[in-house]
Scaffold this motif. Structure first.
Motif, PDB file in Angstrom:
ATOM      1  N   HIS A 121      56.910  70.819  66.573  1.00 27.27           N
ATOM      2  CA  HIS A 121      55.658  70.177  66.150  1.00 27.27           C
ATOM      3  C   HIS A 121      55.508  70.127  64.612  1.00 27.27           C
ATOM      4  CE1 HIS A 121      51.494  68.903  66.648  1.00 27.27           C
ATOM      5  NE2 HIS A 121      51.131  69.825  65.780  1.00 27.27           N
ATOM      6  N   HIS A 145      55.047  67.119  61.839  1.00 27.86           N
ATOM      7  CA  HIS A 145      54.047  66.970  60.758  1.00 27.86           C
ATOM      8  C   HIS A 145      54.741  66.640  59.431  1.00 27.86           C
ATOM      9  CE1 HIS A 145      50.139  67.644  62.439  1.00 27.86           C
ATOM     10  NE2 HIS A 145      50.476  68.781  63.021  1.00 27.86           N
ATOM     11  N   SER A 151      47.604  73.014  58.956  1.00 25.75           N
ATOM     12  CA  SER A 151      46.977  72.461  60.165  1.00 25.75           C
ATOM     13  C   SER A 151      46.050  73.499  60.774  1.00 25.75           C
ATOM     14  CB  SER A 151      48.065  72.041  61.153  1.00 25.75           C
ATOM     15  OG  SER A 151      48.656  73.178  61.708  1.00 25.75           O
ATOM     16  N   ASP A 209      47.201  65.396  64.640  1.00 24.55           N
ATOM     17  CA  ASP A 209      48.246  65.267  65.650  1.00 24.55           C
ATOM     18  C   ASP A 209      48.415  63.833  66.143  1.00 24.55           C
ATOM     19  OD1 ASP A 209      48.745  67.897  65.363  1.00 24.55           O
ATOM     20  OD2 ASP A 209      47.799  68.535  67.230  1.00 24.55           O
TER      21      ASP A 209
HETATM   22 ZN    ZN Z   1      49.482  69.627  64.564  1.00 22.36          ZN
END
Ligand code: ZN
Ligand code: KG4
Length: 340
Positions: A115, A119, A140, A306
């Protein structure tokens, strides 16, 4: 001419069900996001079981919309990419199971994506000139990582938070002030009406790595300030309070980012993650980068929070480097950056 690589990417690690179609890593053909924020707002934060159930309900139609908007069919897709960690396990499993089924049924390669790598890769989408090496500050709701991006898929973590993530601190302070969830955007807006120098909050001092962050002391200082005002019956100026809190967070982020860029001997810095859409943070980074002659990269707000386009961007570089996942790919809730 090489054939286009068209990736269908899926993201379901937290409270957004997202699918995107990305061509050759940087060309976003579609980017569909179904947000669950309204559902979780009722509870003041993300409720994991509700998130999983909602992903389950939404995922097929989100994928269908992504294909439609991109004007492609499954036949045009080169590979299927999916976030497999870190995140909420039940939420991740929905995306992973769906991507595995598609890869198996369509006989297409499967690529599991980290993840945070997603980003970071969000910066490639709108910046055709950005190539590693560069430094990236990922901020985040779950992570605060200062990363040396050595090459595509090659990361060295320079610093991280010792306690709360930056976005988590925004969310907790917003809740204490009564602004609701998610707190980041609400604080961002209200802070514009406040004085960032009104209240002197502590700047974290941390032993050990100069690049590490800490936000829990600041959060406690804000909570103590609120309590002591309430006890003394002093009315709180919320705008001043959140502006002062935000300025303390921004200062600690910008200082470390600029220190890292100098030490890593690069002239490029990128920011990523939900907090990277914060206007005060973007302005302060822009100013510091101008003063220090550093090139500053930041995704548009829609690619900071996201989304699946960033997963498709990251997966492209894995694809061309020959990285593939097996059909035994599983969700890894605490996946570390650099672990494959
Ligand atoms: Zn995220
Ligand atoms: O990257 P993201 O969408 O999800 C995670 O991977 O965590 O980040 C969500 C976080 C939340 O904590 C939210 O409050 C914060 O990013 N955020 C912001 C802003 N927009 C979102 N924080 C500060 N200012 C903003 N404008």
């Amino acid at each position: 001419m090489a054939k286009d690589v068209i990736i269908l990417a899926i993201e379901s690690s937290c409270d957004e069900t997202a699918a995107a179609v990305v061509k050759n890593g940087r060309d976003v053909l579609s980017n569909v996001i179904s947000s669950q924020i309204d559902l979780h707002t009722l509870y003041g934060g993300v409720v994991p079981e509700i998130a999983s159930r909602k992903h389950m309900e939404q995922i097929n139609q989100v994928i269908e919309q992504a294909l439609d908007k991109a004007n492609v069919t499954f036949d045009d897709i080169t590979a299927i990419a999916v976030t497999y960690g870190p995140g909420l396990v039940g939420a991740l499993l929905v995306g992973v199971a769906c991507a595995k089924s598609l890869a198996y049924a369509l006989k297409k390669p499967l690529i599991g994506v980290h993840h945070i790598e997603g980003h970071i890769s969000a910066n490639y989408i709108e910046n055709a000139d950005l190539e590693p090496p560069f430094v990236c500050l990922v901020v985040s709701g779950g992570h605060t990582h200062l990363v040396n991006v050595k090459d595509y898929g090659e990361y060295e973590i320079l610093g991280r938070t010792r306690d709360d993530a930056a976005g988590e601190a925004f969310d907790k302070v917003a809740r204490a002030v009564g602004l609701g969830y998610p707190g980041g955007p609400k604080i961002d807006k209200l802070a514009k009406e406040g004085n960032p120098n009104a209240i002197e909050f502590p700047r974290a001092k941390i032993d050990g790595s100069v690049y590490d962050f800490s936000f829990s002391g600041l959060k406690s200082a804000v909570l103590n300030y609120i309590n002591s005002c309430e006890m003394k019956n002093i009315e709180i100026n919320k705008a001043d309070l959140v502006a002062s809190f935000q300025s303390s967070v921004v200062e600690s982020l910008v200082t470390r980012a600029m220190m890292a860029v100098k030490e890593m001997n690069t002239d490029k810095i990128a920011i990523a993650g939900g907090v990277a859409s914060n206007t005060a943070f973007r302005d302060a980074m822009l100013k510091a980068c101008k003063e220090n002659n550093v090139k500053f990269y930041r995704p548009s707000a829609i690619y900071c929070t996201d989304n699946a386009a960033m997963i498709g961007a990251a997966a492209y570089y894995d694809y061309i480097n020959g990285k593939r996942s097996g059909l035994d790919l599983n969700a890894v809730p605490n996946l570390k950056l650099g672990e494959k």
